[in-house]
Write a protein that holds these residues in place. Structure first.
Motif, PDB file in Angstrom:
ATOM      1  N   LEU A  13     -10.229   4.416   3.165  1.00 24.91           N
ATOM      2  CA  LEU A  13      -9.127   5.912   2.310  1.00 24.91           C
ATOM      3  C   LEU A  13      -8.347   5.127   2.720  1.00 24.91           C
ATOM      4  O   LEU A  13      -7.259   5.288   1.468  1.00 24.91           O
ATOM      5  CB  LEU A  13      -9.772   7.014   2.706  1.00 24.91           C
ATOM      6  N   ASP A  14      -7.794   5.439   3.590  1.00 22.71           N
ATOM      7  CA  ASP A  14      -6.068   5.124   3.925  1.00 22.71           C
ATOM      8  C   ASP A  14      -5.598   3.293   3.418  1.00 22.71           C
ATOM      9  O   ASP A  14      -4.210   3.458   2.582  1.00 22.71           O
ATOM     10  CB  ASP A  14      -6.170   5.147   5.059  1.00 22.71           C
ATOM     11  N   VAL A  15      -6.553   2.327   2.978  1.00 14.77           N
ATOM     12  CA  VAL A  15      -6.186   1.226   2.378  1.00 14.77           C
ATOM     13  C   VAL A  15      -5.814   1.514   1.355  1.00 14.77           C
ATOM     14  O   VAL A  15      -5.462   1.626   0.816  1.00 14.77           O
ATOM     15  CB  VAL A  15      -7.693   0.639   3.120  1.00 14.77           C
ATOM     16  N   TYR A  16      -6.970   2.420   0.370  1.00 17.17           N
ATOM     17  CA  TYR A  16      -7.141   2.703  -0.873  1.00 17.17           C
ATOM     18  C   TYR A  16      -5.296   3.294  -0.954  1.00 17.17           C
ATOM     19  O   TYR A  16      -5.257   2.884  -2.247  1.00 17.17           O
ATOM     20  CB  TYR A  16      -8.366   3.181  -1.436  1.00 17.17           C
ATOM     21  N   LEU A  17      -5.750   3.897  -0.050  1.00 16.85           N
ATOM     22  CA  LEU A  17      -4.317   5.075  -0.532  1.00 16.85           C
ATOM     23  C   LEU A  17      -2.575   4.705  -0.677  1.00 16.85           C
ATOM     24  O   LEU A  17      -1.979   3.898  -1.701  1.00 16.85           O
ATOM     25  CB  LEU A  17      -3.773   5.523   0.539  1.00 16.85           C
ATOM     26  N   HIS A  18      -2.507   3.670   0.691  1.00 17.78           N
ATOM     27  CA  HIS A  18      -1.408   2.259   0.667  1.00 17.78           C
ATOM     28  C   HIS A  18      -1.254   1.445  -0.312  1.00 17.78           C
ATOM     29  O   HIS A  18      -0.230   1.341  -1.141  1.00 17.78           O
ATOM     30  CB  HIS A  18      -2.225   2.193   1.279  1.00 17.78           C
ATOM     31  N   THR A  19      -2.754   0.936  -1.041  1.00 14.78           N
ATOM     32  CA  THR A  19      -2.532  -0.233  -2.074  1.00 14.78           C
ATOM     33  C   THR A  19      -2.824   0.398  -3.300  1.00 14.78           C
ATOM     34  O   THR A  19      -1.333  -0.049  -3.788  1.00 14.78           O
ATOM     35  CB  THR A  19      -3.590  -0.904  -2.240  1.00 14.78           C
ATOM     36  N   THR A  20      -2.456   1.503  -4.013  1.00 15.73           N
ATOM     37  CA  THR A  20      -2.682   2.105  -4.990  1.00 15.73           C
ATOM     38  C   THR A  20      -0.904   2.946  -5.631  1.00 15.73           C
ATOM     39  O   THR A  20      -0.267   2.217  -5.813  1.00 15.73           O
ATOM     40  CB  THR A  20      -3.135   3.837  -5.392  1.00 15.73           C
ATOM     41  N   ARG A  21      -0.307   3.395  -4.387  1.00  9.08           N
ATOM     42  CA  ARG A  21       1.142   3.596  -4.258  1.00  9.08           C
ATOM     43  C   ARG A  21       1.970   2.051  -4.260  1.00  9.08           C
ATOM     44  O   ARG A  21       2.419   2.730  -5.385  1.00  9.08           O
ATOM     45  CB  ARG A  21       1.663   3.844  -2.092  1.00  9.08           C
ATOM     46  N   TYR A  22       1.108   0.592  -3.510  1.00 12.43           N
ATOM     47  CA  TYR A  22       2.905  -0.312  -3.905  1.00 12.43           C
ATOM     48  C   TYR A  22       2.538  -0.528  -5.500  1.00 12.43           C
ATOM     49  O   TYR A  22       2.675  -1.075  -6.087  1.00 12.43           O
ATOM     50  CB  TYR A  22       2.478  -0.923  -2.451  1.00 12.43           C
ATOM     51  N   ASN A  23       0.971  -0.617  -5.891  1.00 13.83           N
ATOM     52  CA  ASN A  23       0.622  -0.621  -7.047  1.00 13.83           C
ATOM     53  C   ASN A  23       1.198  -0.534  -8.030  1.00 13.83           C
ATOM     54  O   ASN A  23       1.002  -0.642  -8.867  1.00 13.83           O
ATOM     55  CB  ASN A  23      -0.882  -0.482  -6.739  1.00 13.83           C
TER      56      ASN A  23
END
Length: 228
Positions: A13-23
């Motif tokens: 979940l944290d990985v997805y949140l972080h990659t989503t922000r940068y995307n």
């Protein structure tokens, strides 16, 4: 957790949140010259620079060891890593087309100086992209309602709600042109829930991307420097 190595971190979940922000930052970047504030070891800057190989990134951090690590392990032709304070930027006025600030401003004691410096070095019509926790998120509202007290992240100097962040940006002449809510946290964090999320990636992607209310955990803001 805010500067995780996505390749080894176990919480999906944290990985997805972080990659989503940068995307989302990648989609909001304009023109060619980008300043990434407080880059830490690498991953966010590298994610953006990989997606935008034609653009030039300068990534700064105040910690010399962090920048040395980034240069040694995560160098790309379009990234220039530098040791620098985000509240005392060693750049001329109107240098950059875009400035990214992903999960940073809540850690900065001198947040007014931080925003003022971003405005100074940003070109006219340039964009200031910010992601930060939402102080009005659902869990905080429940705590205020039932327990009258919130225990904040010990590493955060402050947290903003949308009105407070807009006021800070407007005070320094930024115009907020876009905001997006990320991740509605409807269940408590627990081993059981975390394990279920790891097994159900579609579910947590839905939670992250369908937070269409100000109860969400994070705000993603795009502000613009518009001179009259």
């Amino acid at each position: 957790v805010e500067r995780i190595d996505y390749t080894t971190f176990d919480d999906k979940l944290d990985v997805y949140l972080h990659t989503t922000r940068y995307n989302k930052a990648i989609k909001a970047i304009t023109w060619n010259s980008i300043l990434d504030l407080w880059c830490w070891y690498w991953f966010g800057t590298k994610q953006m620079a990989t997606a935008c190989p034609e653009k030039q990134f300068i990534a700064i951090d105040i910690d010399p060891d962090v920048i040395a690590f980034a240069k040694q392990n995560n160098q790309l032709p379009n990234i220039d890593y530098r040791v620098m304070s985000a509240t005392d930027l060693a750049f001329d006025n109107e240098t950059f087309d875009t400035i990214t600030s992903i999960e940073n401003i809540e850690h900065i004691p001198e947040d007014q100086t931080y925003v003022a410096e971003a405005y100074r070095v940003l070109k006219n019509n340039g964009r200031f992209i910010i992601s930060t926790p939402n102080d009005n998120r659902l869990w905080h509202r429940l705590k205020r309602l039932f327990w009258k007290k919130i225990v904040y992240n010990i590493f955060h100097i402050r947290e903003y709600n949308l009105d407070q962040l807009r006021h800070t940006l407007h005070r320094h002449q930024f115009t907020v042109c876009y905001n997006k809510w990320l991740y509605i946290n409807i269940l408590p964090k627990s081993i059981w829930f975390t394990n279920r999320l790891r097994q159900k990636p579609f579910f947590y992607k839905w939670l992250v991307n369908n937070a269409h209310c100000d109860l969400a955990s994070y705000m993603f803001i795009v502000a613009q420097k518009i001179k009259n």
